[in-house]
Motif scaffolding. Structure first.
Motif, PDB file in Angstrom:
ATOM      1  N   GLU A 186     -39.204   8.330  18.492  1.00 29.83           N
ATOM      2  CA  GLU A 186     -38.973   7.226  19.426  1.00 29.83           C
ATOM      3  C   GLU A 186     -37.478   6.893  19.539  1.00 29.83           C
ATOM      4  N   TRP A 187     -36.664   7.424  18.634  1.00 30.94           N
ATOM      5  CA  TRP A 187     -35.217   7.218  18.646  1.00 30.94           C
ATOM      6  C   TRP A 187     -34.549   8.513  19.077  1.00 30.94           C
ATOM      7  N   GLY A 188     -34.142   8.583  20.329  1.00 29.35           N
ATOM      8  CA  GLY A 188     -33.471   9.772  20.827  1.00 29.35           C
ATOM      9  C   GLY A 188     -32.042   9.865  20.313  1.00 29.35           C
ATOM     10  N   VAL A 189     -31.494  11.063  20.365  1.00 29.82           N
ATOM     11  CA  VAL A 189     -30.134  11.309  19.883  1.00 29.82           C
ATOM     12  C   VAL A 189     -29.127  10.434  20.620  1.00 29.82           C
ATOM     13  N   GLU A 190     -29.229  10.379  21.944  1.00 34.78           N
ATOM     14  CA  GLU A 190     -28.279   9.598  22.741  1.00 34.78           C
ATOM     15  C   GLU A 190     -28.441   8.099  22.494  1.00 34.78           C
ATOM     16  N   LYS A 191     -29.667   7.654  22.279  1.00 38.84           N
ATOM     17  CA  LYS A 191     -29.904   6.232  22.023  1.00 38.84           C
ATOM     18  C   LYS A 191     -29.198   5.800  20.740  1.00 38.84           C
ATOM     19  N   ILE A 198       0.877  -1.177   0.000  1.00 39.94           N
ATOM     20  CA  ILE A 198       0.000   0.000   0.000  1.00 39.94           C
ATOM     21  C   ILE A 198       0.910   1.220   0.000  1.00 39.94           C
ATOM     22  N   LYS A 199       0.711   2.074  -0.982  1.00 41.82           N
ATOM     23  CA  LYS A 199       1.600   3.226  -1.148  1.00 41.82           C
ATOM     24  C   LYS A 199       0.963   4.530  -0.697  1.00 41.82           C
ATOM     25  N   ALA A 200      -0.367   4.654  -0.855  1.00 48.33           N
ATOM     26  CA  ALA A 200      -1.048   5.896  -0.481  1.00 48.33           C
ATOM     27  C   ALA A 200      -2.542   5.642  -0.350  1.00 48.33           C
ATOM     28  N   ILE A 201      -3.201   6.416   0.532  1.00 52.50           N
ATOM     29  CA  ILE A 201      -4.653   6.325   0.743  1.00 52.50           C
ATOM     30  C   ILE A 201      -5.222   7.734   0.902  1.00 52.50           C
ATOM     31  N   SER A 202      -6.370   7.975   0.301  1.00 53.77           N
ATOM     32  CA  SER A 202      -7.150   9.189   0.543  1.00 53.77           C
ATOM     33  C   SER A 202      -8.625   8.814   0.494  1.00 53.77           C
ATOM     34  N   TYR A 203      -9.473   9.695   0.990  1.00 57.96           N
ATOM     35  CA  TYR A 203     -10.913   9.413   0.889  1.00 57.96           C
ATOM     36  C   TYR A 203     -11.719  10.694   0.727  1.00 57.96           C
ATOM     37  N   HIS A 204     -12.953  10.505   0.256  1.00 59.44           N
ATOM     38  CA  HIS A 204     -13.842  11.637  -0.021  1.00 59.44           C
ATOM     39  C   HIS A 204     -15.197  11.388   0.627  1.00 59.44           C
ATOM     40  N   LEU A 205     -15.748  12.441   1.233  1.00 62.46           N
ATOM     41  CA  LEU A 205     -17.087  12.394   1.822  1.00 62.46           C
ATOM     42  C   LEU A 205     -17.985  13.414   1.131  1.00 62.46           C
ATOM     43  N   PRO A 206     -19.237  13.068   0.859  1.00 61.45           N
ATOM     44  CA  PRO A 206     -20.168  14.057   0.308  1.00 61.45           C
ATOM     45  C   PRO A 206     -20.368  15.209   1.285  1.00 61.45           C
ATOM     46  N   GLN A 207     -20.742  16.357   0.757  1.00 64.15           N
ATOM     47  CA  GLN A 207     -20.902  17.548   1.595  1.00 64.15           C
ATOM     48  C   GLN A 207     -22.121  17.451   2.506  1.00 64.15           C
ATOM     49  N   GLN A 208     -23.201  16.900   1.999  1.00 64.08           N
ATOM     50  CA  GLN A 208     -24.449  16.812   2.763  1.00 64.08           C
ATOM     51  C   GLN A 208     -24.302  15.845   3.933  1.00 64.08           C
ATOM     52  N   GLN A 209     -24.842  16.222   5.099  1.00 68.82           N
ATOM     53  CA  GLN A 209     -24.758  15.374   6.283  1.00 68.82           C
ATOM     54  C   GLN A 209     -26.142  15.120   6.869  1.00 68.82           C
ATOM     55  N   LEU A 210     -26.266  14.005   7.577  1.00 63.48           N
ATOM     56  CA  LEU A 210     -27.494  13.643   8.269  1.00 63.48           C
ATOM     57  C   LEU A 210     -27.129  13.331   9.714  1.00 63.48           C
ATOM     58  N   SER A 211     -27.567  14.196  10.627  1.00 64.58           N
ATOM     59  CA  SER A 211     -27.184  14.066  12.030  1.00 64.58           C
ATOM     60  C   SER A 211     -28.201  13.240  12.808  1.00 64.58           C
ATOM     61  N   ASN A 212     -27.807  12.830  14.000  1.00 62.46           N
ATOM     62  CA  ASN A 212     -28.724  12.109  14.876  1.00 62.46           C
ATOM     63  C   ASN A 212     -29.915  12.977  15.268  1.00 62.46           C
ATOM     64  N   ALA A 213     -29.666  14.270  15.430  1.00 63.67           N
ATOM     65  CA  ALA A 213     -30.761  15.184  15.777  1.00 63.67           C
ATOM     66  C   ALA A 213     -31.814  15.205  14.676  1.00 63.67           C
ATOM     67  N   GLU A 214     -31.370  15.202  13.424  1.00 56.43           N
ATOM     68  CA  GLU A 214     -32.311  15.194  12.298  1.00 56.43           C
ATOM     69  C   GLU A 214     -33.075  13.880  12.239  1.00 56.43           C
ATOM     70  N   LEU A 215     -32.389  12.776  12.486  1.00 54.45           N
ATOM     71  CA  LEU A 215     -33.065  11.477  12.485  1.00 54.45           C
ATOM     72  C   LEU A 215     -34.061  11.370  13.637  1.00 54.45           C
ATOM     73  N   SER A 216     -33.666  11.898  14.793  1.00 51.18           N
ATOM     74  CA  SER A 216     -34.555  11.857  15.950  1.00 51.18           C
ATOM     75  C   SER A 216     -35.812  12.687  15.713  1.00 51.18           C
ATOM     76  N   ALA A 217     -35.673  13.781  14.974  1.00 51.26           N
ATOM     77  CA  ALA A 217     -36.846  14.595  14.637  1.00 51.26           C
ATOM     78  C   ALA A 217     -37.797  13.835  13.718  1.00 51.26           C
ATOM     79  N   LEU A 218     -37.241  12.999  12.833  1.00 53.53           N
ATOM     80  CA  LEU A 218     -38.065  12.200  11.923  1.00 53.53           C
ATOM     81  C   LEU A 218     -38.673  10.992  12.630  1.00 53.53           C
ATOM     82  N   PHE A 219     -37.911  10.432  13.592  1.00 54.58           N
ATOM     83  CA  PHE A 219     -38.342   9.240  14.324  1.00 54.58           C
ATOM     84  C   PHE A 219     -38.221   9.536  15.819  1.00 54.58           C
TER      85      PHE A 219
END
Length: 333
Positions: free
Chosen positions: A28-33, A5-26
């Motif tokens: 029953e699933w709290g952020v800490e859970k 292995i000579k080199a490694i890099s990675y890329h992430l999309p700009q858009q993010q989905l946080s636990n707070a956003e998921l908890s707002a949609l569901f």
């Protein structure tokens, strides 16, 4: 001829989905859970017009820039994805053109999920050993988010989109050791997108709730969590033991274990079952999620950034999941 292995890099999309956003949609699933059980705080999600090949190209360009690599030196492309742009042509061919890699380079796609990076290293090592190629660009890129039903709270908390680029060559910072690989197609239906390809071409819009309240349909990603957990718990300890035997090593000689970053609960279960000290077991998923075939190279990159390996250190890499498919190897710095 040895492969590195000579080199490694990675890329992430700009858009993010946080636990707070998921908890707002569901609610029953709290952020800490979510954070405590899954071990993920946020995950990156590809935009509607952003596809796996776009992310793979971005990861490769980042690799070229960060490590001063000339695309003209690449003589083979291995592209791992389960979300290709088209049924045909081969996406690796399109990537070759976009990256300006010579037309004399070989290029192919291979369809694997969480074991994909390990299989890619094995294929690349084989190409080097056979004298077929000297500089292989291994790309892993996945957009599982495009397969997941909007109402599937379980899978939406776990998976994130990402791409990684690795250069495997005749020299580098880590020698690639021997491999242990495995396959059991009896478990195929436990992690599957059933509709949309040739056997079942028409996607069925009808959806149902599973026993955990997740909305699913045959045209979206289905994962039987208990079955996947049972498979992993049974297969991975044996995989690690057999990989150590293949490389003539004892567990105590491994300085760092980097496994597929499935979720926090599963990884901790495996670590304790295999009696691996926490300081020798690297986890990196809180800010990226389970990125499927890119999870091992991302964790490897971050582990080397946080605590660079000394000379002669030995790290064990392992991937496992959809297929069922699994694999592991040891790299020596």
């Amino acid at each position: 001829m040895q492969a590195f292995i000579k080199a490694i890099s990675y890329h992430l999309p700009q858009q993010q989905l946080s636990n707070a956003e998921l908890s707002a949609l569901f609610p029953e699933w709290g952020v800490e859970k979510i954070a405590n059980k899954i071990g993920i705080d946020t995950r990156h999600i590809a935009a509607m017009d952003e596809f796996a090949s776009d992310m793979a190209v971005a990861a490769a360009q980042k690799l070229f820039t960060e490590h001063s690599i000339n695309p003209a030196e690449i003589d083979f492309i291995l592209y791992c994805t389960q979300s290709p742009d088209y049924f045909l042509p081969t996406t690796a061919c399109i990537i070759q053109d976009k990256l300006g890699i010579p037309v004399k380079a070989g290029a192919l796609d291979f369809n694997l999920g969480c074991s994909g990076y390990i299989y890619g290293l094995a294929l690349a090592k084989g190409l080097v050993a056979a004298g077929i190629a000297k500089n292989i660009l291994l790309l892993t890129s996945e957009t599982y988010s495009k397969f997941i039903h909007p109402g599937d709270k379980g899978n939406r908390t776990i998976f994130g989109d990402a791409a990684a680029a690795t250069l495997i060559s005749t020299d580098g910072f880590a020698a690639i050791g021997d491999f242990e690989l495995g396959t059991d197609g009896k478990g195929a239906e436990n992690l599957m997108v059933k509709q949309g390809a040739i056997r079942y071409p028409d996607k069925n819009a009808d959806s149902v709730k599973d026993g955990y309240g997740n909305q699913q349909s045959p045209g979206h990603l289905h994962m039987d969590g208990p079955e996947i957990f049972a498979f992993t718990s049974q297969a991975v300890p044996g995989l690690i033991a057999d990989t150590l035997v293949k490389n003539n090593l004892d567990k105590a000689e491994i300085d760092q274990f980097i496994l597929h970053q499935a979720n926090q609960y599963m990884l901790e279960h495996l670590r304790k079952k295999m009696e691996i000290p926490a300081e020798n077991f690297y986890i990196y998923m809180a800010n990226v999620g389970n990125t499927v075939s890119s999870s091992v190279p991302i964790a490897l990159y971050e582990a080397m950034e946080q605590k660079p390996a000394p000379a002669h250190a030995k790290w064990l890499l392992a991937g496992f999941g959809v297929g069922y498919s699994w694999g592991a190897t040891v790299i020596t710095f």
